[in-house]
Design an enzyme around this catalytic site. Structure first.
Site, PDB file in Angstrom:
ATOM      1  N   THR A   1       0.879  -1.180   0.000  1.00  0.00           N
ATOM      2  CA  THR A   1       0.000   0.000   0.000  1.00  0.00           C
ATOM      3  C   THR A   1       0.909   1.221   0.000  1.00  0.00           C
ATOM      4  O   THR A   1       1.646   1.437   0.968  1.00  0.00           O
ATOM      5  CB  THR A   1      -0.897   0.019   1.258  1.00  0.00           C
TER       6      THR A   1
ATOM      7  N   LYS B   1      -1.723   5.228   8.541  1.00  0.00           N
ATOM      8  CA  LYS B   1      -0.914   5.285   7.312  1.00  0.00           C
ATOM      9  C   LYS B   1      -1.829   5.481   6.092  1.00  0.00           C
ATOM     10  O   LYS B   1      -1.600   6.359   5.261  1.00  0.00           O
ATOM     11  CB  LYS B   1      -0.118   3.982   7.162  1.00  0.00           C
TER      12      LYS B   1
ATOM     13  N   LYS C   1      -7.837   1.495  -3.188  1.00  0.00           N
ATOM     14  CA  LYS C   1      -7.515   1.073  -1.817  1.00  0.00           C
ATOM     15  C   LYS C   1      -7.648   2.239  -0.834  1.00  0.00           C
ATOM     16  O   LYS C   1      -8.260   2.110   0.230  1.00  0.00           O
ATOM     17  CB  LYS C   1      -6.078   0.525  -1.802  1.00  0.00           C
TER      18      LYS C   1
HETATM   19  P1  NAD Z   1       6.087  -5.753   7.259  1.00  0.00           P
HETATM   20  O1  NAD Z   1       6.837  -4.594   7.846  1.00  0.00           O
HETATM   21  O2  NAD Z   1       5.807  -6.939   8.109  1.00  0.00           O
HETATM   22  O3  NAD Z   1       6.863  -6.275   5.939  1.00  0.00           O
HETATM   23  C1  NAD Z   1       7.592  -5.463   5.059  1.00  0.00           C
HETATM   24  C2  NAD Z   1       8.900  -6.210   4.756  1.00  0.00           C
HETATM   25  O4  NAD Z   1       9.644  -5.472   3.775  1.00  0.00           O
HETATM   26  C3  NAD Z   1       9.814  -6.349   5.979  1.00  0.00           C
HETATM   27  O5  NAD Z   1      10.087  -7.712   6.227  1.00  0.00           O
HETATM   28  C4  NAD Z   1      11.070  -5.553   5.598  1.00  0.00           C
HETATM   29  O6  NAD Z   1      12.263  -6.099   6.119  1.00  0.00           O
HETATM   30  C5  NAD Z   1      11.018  -5.646   4.085  1.00  0.00           C
HETATM   31  N1  NAD Z   1      11.803  -4.620   3.428  1.00  0.00           N
HETATM   32  C6  NAD Z   1      11.914  -3.309   3.749  1.00  0.00           C
HETATM   33  N2  NAD Z   1      12.771  -2.692   2.900  1.00  0.00           N
HETATM   34  C7  NAD Z   1      13.202  -3.626   2.030  1.00  0.00           C
HETATM   35  C8  NAD Z   1      14.089  -3.606   0.926  1.00  0.00           C
HETATM   36  N3  NAD Z   1      14.691  -2.466   0.538  1.00  0.00           N
HETATM   37  N4  NAD Z   1      14.307  -4.750   0.256  1.00  0.00           N
HETATM   38  C9  NAD Z   1      13.706  -5.912   0.639  1.00  0.00           C
HETATM   39  N5  NAD Z   1      12.852  -6.007   1.678  1.00  0.00           N
HETATM   40  C10 NAD Z   1      12.598  -4.866   2.351  1.00  0.00           C
HETATM   41  O7  NAD Z   1       4.742  -5.141   6.687  1.00  0.00           O
HETATM   42  P2  NAD Z   1       3.409  -5.958   6.233  1.00  0.00           P
HETATM   43  O8  NAD Z   1       2.438  -5.959   7.350  1.00  0.00           O
HETATM   44  O9  NAD Z   1       3.823  -7.225   5.577  1.00  0.00           O
HETATM   45  O10 NAD Z   1       2.835  -4.934   5.140  1.00  0.00           O
HETATM   46  C11 NAD Z   1       3.386  -4.826   3.832  1.00  0.00           C
HETATM   47  C12 NAD Z   1       2.523  -3.894   3.010  1.00  0.00           C
HETATM   48  O11 NAD Z   1       1.191  -4.396   2.955  1.00  0.00           O
HETATM   49  C13 NAD Z   1       2.425  -2.467   3.576  1.00  0.00           C
HETATM   50  O12 NAD Z   1       2.466  -1.563   2.495  1.00  0.00           O
HETATM   51  C14 NAD Z   1       1.072  -2.467   4.281  1.00  0.00           C
HETATM   52  O13 NAD Z   1       0.504  -1.174   4.328  1.00  0.00           O
HETATM   53  C15 NAD Z   1       0.280  -3.387   3.381  1.00  0.00           C
HETATM   54  N6  NAD Z   1      -0.859  -4.044   4.041  1.00  0.00           N
HETATM   55  C16 NAD Z   1      -0.707  -4.618   5.265  1.00  0.00           C
HETATM   56  C17 NAD Z   1      -1.802  -5.234   5.874  1.00  0.00           C
HETATM   57  C18 NAD Z   1      -1.663  -5.877   7.234  1.00  0.00           C
HETATM   58  O14 NAD Z   1      -2.693  -6.212   7.824  1.00  0.00           O
HETATM   59  N7  NAD Z   1      -0.446  -6.089   7.748  1.00  0.00           N
HETATM   60  C19 NAD Z   1      -3.036  -5.273   5.214  1.00  0.00           C
HETATM   61  C20 NAD Z   1      -3.159  -4.723   3.936  1.00  0.00           C
HETATM   62  C21 NAD Z   1      -2.044  -4.101   3.370  1.00  0.00           C
END
Ligand code: NAD
Length: 291
Positions: A87, A237, A162
């Site tokens: 997102t 966010k 979204k």
């Molecule tokens: P998270 O922080 O658990 O995962 C993100 C991952 O990206 C981390 O493991 C981090 O180490 C990795 N990362 C960061 N920089 C990086 C790079 N340069 N190269 C490689 N890896 C890198 O977050 P999440 O909960 O998995 O959410 C991910 C996305 O999904 C976000 O944009 C969030 O808004 C969206 N989202 C989350 C949810 C939820 O319920 N968690 C629901 C819908 C959407």
């Protein structure tokens, strides 16, 4: 297919694992060194790109998406497909799509709803932006990771859908919570309030499917002491992204802005951090008009 997956966090790891389980050769990379079941670890973004038919990213924000896209896309083969499921702001989504187009790579922005449970269970909803060809190429993978994919339009349209959805969700959750708190003070039983509103014109997903009152309606995070679920800081966010987009196109969104301010206060100055976004109900219940 040969699939690369970048960002194996709470959402990305189970999504990548589902692709591997469905029989796709899947390689993954995360700066934190995390892995996923059935997914071969790669040492770098460039290594993920090499030989991949499709690369999927699931990253925290737009700035990181831009960095990763800059490193990833030049290493992808002509005609390969880039799918970003993070997102992010609409501008960053369009930046990544333009970088892909310049390199003859197809691109789809495809943020999801459904949370961690949906990612693990393969029941996410994808909202996608990109060309018809890119969307049709991505569709079989959406079918593995999710239960529904809507092609919303050109690049950025998935992110637009979204953040508009989540702007409605933030505002309706606040409206539902403040109405429950008012009902409490008027001496109205919460179950009766639910019975009426959930079948009357005040109904919404926040009331009917995710009721913020413990013990009322279907099971939701309120029944588990407001453990997220969908954390208040993630709602903040998304509300920030909707206001950023509204500024970009000069749209008047006063309810969305007020919802953003209330969630910012809740997360940054009160005790909302780490709680589900429906924990707005105990917040309102504990306050008076001048609090
Ligand atoms: P998270 O922080 O658990 O995962 C993100 C991952 O990206 C981390 O493991 C981090 O180490 C990795 N990362 C960061 N920089 C990086 C790079 N340069 N190269 C490689 N890896 C890198 O977050 P999440 O909960 O998995 O959410 C991910 C996305 O999904 C976000 O944009 C969030 O808004 C969206 N989202 C989350 C949810 C939820 O319920 N968690 C629901 C819908 C959407």
């Amino acid at each position: 297919m040969n699939i690369g997956f970048i960002g194996l966090g709470n959402m990305g790891a189970p999504m990548a694992a589902n692709l591997a389980k469905a029989g796709h050769q899947t390689r993954g990379f995360d700066v934190a060194g995390t892995t996923a079941e059935g997914v071969a670890p790669a040492a770098s973004i460039a290594e993920v790109a090499q030989g991949a038919d499709v690369v999927i990213t699931m990253l925290p924000n737009g700035a990181i998406l831009r960095q990763v896209a800059d490193e990833l896309i030049p290493n992808m083969r002509d005609g390969a497909l880039f799918i970003d499921c993070s997102t992010v702001d609409v501008e960053s989504a369009r930046y990544a799509a333009q970088a892909a187009e310049n390199a003859a790579v197809m691109a789809v922005d495809a943020p999801v709803s459904g949370g961690i449970g949906g990612a693990a269970g393969g029941t996410l909803t994808f909202m996608a932006g990109g060309s018809d060809k890119a969307f049709e190429t991505a569709r079989p993978l959406f079918d593995i990771m999710g239960q529904k994919a809507v092609h919303c339009g050109d690049a950025g349209a998935g992110q637009a859908a979204k953040i508009c959805n989540n702007m409605i969700l933030g505002a309706t959750m606040i409206a539902t919570c403040e109405a429950f708190a008012l009902a409490d003070k008027l001496g109205l039983d919460r179950q009766k309030m639910f019975d009426v509103v959930s079948t009357s014109s005040g109904y919404s997903w926040s009331m009917n499917a995710y009721c913020p009152a413990p013990g009322v309606g279907p099971t939701s995070p309120s029944d588990n002491d407001y453990q997220p679920g969908f954390a208040a800081e993630l709602m903040l966010k998304d509300l920030g992204l909707s206001q950023q987009a509204a500024e970009m196109v000069d749209a008047d969104t006063p309810m969305g802005e007020l919802a953003r301010k209330l969630y910012a206060q809740f997360v940054e100055n009160e005790d909302g951090k780490g709680k589900d976004f429906s924990a707005m109900l105990p917040r309102f219940a504990a306050r008076g008009r001048d609090a």
